[in-house]
Design a protein around this motif. Structure first.
Motif, PDB file in Angstrom:
ATOM      1  N   ASP A  45      -6.037 -11.621  -2.299  1.00 31.29           N
ATOM      2  CA  ASP A  45      -4.967 -11.106  -2.933  1.00 31.29           C
ATOM      3  C   ASP A  45      -5.204  -9.564  -3.156  1.00 31.29           C
ATOM      4  O   ASP A  45      -4.180  -9.101  -3.978  1.00 31.29           O
ATOM      5  CB  ASP A  45      -4.678 -11.837  -4.174  1.00 31.29           C
ATOM      6  CG  ASP A  45      -5.543 -11.938  -5.207  1.00 31.29           C
ATOM      7  OD1 ASP A  45      -6.746 -11.105  -5.068  1.00 31.29           O
ATOM      8  OD2 ASP A  45      -5.418 -12.640  -6.129  1.00 31.29           O
ATOM      9  N   ASP A  75       1.776  -7.548  -5.623  1.00 31.08           N
ATOM     10  CA  ASP A  75       1.436  -6.216  -5.268  1.00 31.08           C
ATOM     11  C   ASP A  75       3.001  -5.629  -4.679  1.00 31.08           C
ATOM     12  O   ASP A  75       3.661  -6.349  -4.273  1.00 31.08           O
ATOM     13  CB  ASP A  75       0.257  -6.146  -3.994  1.00 31.08           C
ATOM     14  CG  ASP A  75      -0.908  -6.496  -4.695  1.00 31.08           C
ATOM     15  OD1 ASP A  75      -1.230  -6.355  -5.958  1.00 31.08           O
ATOM     16  OD2 ASP A  75      -1.715  -7.217  -4.009  1.00 31.08           O
ATOM     17  N   ASP A  77       4.944  -3.117  -2.448  1.00 36.13           N
ATOM     18  CA  ASP A  77       5.296  -2.421  -1.067  1.00 36.13           C
ATOM     19  C   ASP A  77       6.425  -1.467  -1.243  1.00 36.13           C
ATOM     20  O   ASP A  77       7.591  -1.820  -1.643  1.00 36.13           O
ATOM     21  CB  ASP A  77       5.403  -3.576  -0.220  1.00 36.13           C
ATOM     22  CG  ASP A  77       5.418  -2.815   1.435  1.00 36.13           C
ATOM     23  OD1 ASP A  77       4.049  -2.640   1.725  1.00 36.13           O
ATOM     24  OD2 ASP A  77       6.285  -2.350   1.788  1.00 36.13           O
ATOM     25  N   ASP A  91       2.916   5.436  -5.046  1.00 37.59           N
ATOM     26  CA  ASP A  91       2.418   4.251  -4.110  1.00 37.59           C
ATOM     27  C   ASP A  91       1.514   5.334  -3.396  1.00 37.59           C
ATOM     28  O   ASP A  91       2.100   6.076  -2.514  1.00 37.59           O
ATOM     29  CB  ASP A  91       3.497   3.701  -3.331  1.00 37.59           C
ATOM     30  CG  ASP A  91       3.096   2.678  -2.561  1.00 37.59           C
ATOM     31  OD1 ASP A  91       1.736   2.400  -2.468  1.00 37.59           O
ATOM     32  OD2 ASP A  91       3.816   2.122  -1.556  1.00 37.59           O
ATOM     33  N   ASN A 157       1.282  -7.437   6.513  1.00 37.10           N
ATOM     34  CA  ASN A 157      -0.073  -6.716   6.103  1.00 37.10           C
ATOM     35  C   ASN A 157      -0.953  -6.544   7.315  1.00 37.10           C
ATOM     36  O   ASN A 157      -1.114  -7.391   8.086  1.00 37.10           O
ATOM     37  CB  ASN A 157      -0.620  -7.484   4.962  1.00 37.10           C
ATOM     38  CG  ASN A 157      -0.065  -7.202   3.624  1.00 37.10           C
ATOM     39  OD1 ASN A 157      -0.152  -5.907   3.193  1.00 37.10           O
ATOM     40  ND2 ASN A 157       0.213  -8.149   2.823  1.00 37.10           N
ATOM     41  N   LYS A 161      -5.344  -8.519   3.103  1.00 39.68           N
ATOM     42  CA  LYS A 161      -4.721  -8.619   2.082  1.00 39.68           C
ATOM     43  C   LYS A 161      -3.247  -9.622   2.091  1.00 39.68           C
ATOM     44  O   LYS A 161      -2.599  -9.711   3.139  1.00 39.68           O
ATOM     45  CB  LYS A 161      -4.132  -7.613   1.504  1.00 39.68           C
ATOM     46  CG  LYS A 161      -3.600  -7.097   0.252  1.00 39.68           C
ATOM     47  CD  LYS A 161      -3.458  -5.634  -0.209  1.00 39.68           C
ATOM     48  CE  LYS A 161      -2.587  -5.647  -1.416  1.00 39.68           C
ATOM     49  NZ  LYS A 161      -2.284  -4.117  -1.881  1.00 39.68           N
ATOM     50  N   GLU A 164       2.475  -9.710  -1.574  1.00 30.92           N
ATOM     51  CA  GLU A 164       3.165  -8.339  -1.628  1.00 30.92           C
ATOM     52  C   GLU A 164       4.597  -8.550  -1.397  1.00 30.92           C
ATOM     53  O   GLU A 164       4.854  -9.165  -0.596  1.00 30.92           O
ATOM     54  CB  GLU A 164       2.368  -7.219  -0.643  1.00 30.92           C
ATOM     55  CG  GLU A 164       2.469  -5.849  -0.852  1.00 30.92           C
ATOM     56  CD  GLU A 164       1.707  -4.790  -0.124  1.00 30.92           C
ATOM     57  OE1 GLU A 164       1.907  -3.745  -0.084  1.00 30.92           O
ATOM     58  OE2 GLU A 164       1.188  -5.273   0.762  1.00 30.92           O
ATOM     59  N   GLY A 183       1.631  -3.475 -10.146  1.00 34.00           N
ATOM     60  CA  GLY A 183       2.100  -4.769  -9.623  1.00 34.00           C
ATOM     61  C   GLY A 183       1.870  -5.918 -10.633  1.00 34.00           C
ATOM     62  O   GLY A 183       1.626  -5.551 -11.823  1.00 34.00           O
TER      63      GLY A 183
END
Length: 232
Positions: A45, A75, A77, A91, A157, A161, A164, A183
Motif C-alpha cells: 500500500d 493515496d 493521484d 504532488d 499504477n 503500489k 490510490e 492522503g
C-alpha cells in the motif's frame, strides 16, 4: 463559534456522499477480515508499514483490494489534465496523462482531470483487471468513512503500489485537508470494480463536468443498479 465551524465543515465533507445500502454495508463487514480467492498478490500500500495487499475475487461479479484484516488506504493521484492545479501543486509524482486518456477523448475531453473526475487507480504493471472483465472507465464503488461514493476506473499504477485515487475523490472521502502529498493511511477504504461490460457509463456520464459532484451524480443511477445486484 468554534464548534459551529466544525459542524459546517462536516456538512461540507458529507453533502456529496450517498447512503450505503444494506447489502453493501453487509458486504463491507463480511470481507474486511481478508481474502479467500486471491486473484493477484505481491503488492503493497505504499505506507511506511508497507502492508501487503492483493486483488481479491471473493465477491461474484467484482474485484476489490484487500489487506490482512482490512481493505486499502487512499493515496492521492494528480495525474491527467491540470496535474499541478488545485491541491496538486505539492504532488512529487504527478504526470500529465492517465492510462485511459485515449478512451475518454471520444466523450469530449482530452484527458481525465484529477481535480474534477473521481477516479480510482486500479491495476498494476503486472496485473490488469481487464483480464477479469473490468473495463476502462467503468463505474467503481468506493466506501470510505462509512460513506458511499461512485468513481470510475481511470488510471493504473506502475510497480506494486495499490490504494490510490484522484484528489477529487480523496477530498470527497476525507475533506479539503487532503493534498497531492497527503492522503489517508488507514486500510479501511473499499475499492470495488465490476467485472462486466455494462459498468461503463459511456456518453451518459458528464465527462465535461465542471465539478466533482456533477460528474459523480451523472453516474449514480448506473452505480445504484450495479450495487443492487451485488451479493454479500
Amino acid at each position: 463559534m468554534h464548534s459551529f465551524n466544525i459542524i459546517i465543515t462536516l456538512i461540507v465533507i458529507n453533502i456529496y456522499a450517498f447512503s450505503v445500502p444494506d447489502n453493501l454495508a453487509q458486504l463491507y463487514r463480511n470481507h474486511k477480515a481478508g481474502c479467500k480467492n486471491v486473484i493477484a498478490s505481491g503488492f503493497n500500500d505504499g505506507t511506511s508499514a508497507s502492508r501487503p495487499t492483493q486483488y481479491c475475487g471473493d465477491i461474484p461479479g467484482a474485484l476489490f483490494i484487500s489487506t490482512a484484516g482490512g481493505y486499502a488506504d487512499m493515496d492521492v493521484d494528480c495525474d491527467g489534465a491540470s496535474s499541478t492545479s488545485g491541491g496538486c501543486g505539492n504532488d512529487p509524482s504527478n504526470q500529465g496523462q492517465t492510462t485511459f486518456q485515449d478512451q475518454v477523448r471520444p466523450f469530449g475531453i482530452n484527458n481525465l482531470n484529477a481535480n474534477i473526475h473521481p477516479y480510482v487507480v486500479f491495476g498494476n504493471t503486472n496485473f490488469s483487471p481487464q483480464q477479469y472483465g473490468v473495463q476502462p472507465l467503468s463505474v467503481m464503488v468506493v466506501v470510505c468513512g462509512e460513506q458511499l461514493f461512485y468513481g470510475i476506473w481511470g488510471d493504473t499504477n506502475g510497480g506494486s503500489k495499490t490504494g490510490e485515487a484522484s484528489i477529487s475523490l480523496a477530498r470527497l472521502c476525507f475533506g479539503s485537508g487532503i493534498s497531492g502529498n497527503s492522503g489517508h493511511s488507514q486500510a479501511d477504504v473499499l475499492y470495488l470494480a465490476f467485472t462486466s461490460g455494462d459498468a461503463v457509463p459511456g456518453g451518459s456520464a458528464a465527462w465535461t463536468a465542471t465539478s466533482t459532484d456533477e460528474f459523480q451524480r451523472s453516474i449514480k443511477s448506473l452505480g445504484d443498479q450495479l450495487v443492487a445486484g451485488l451479493g454479500t
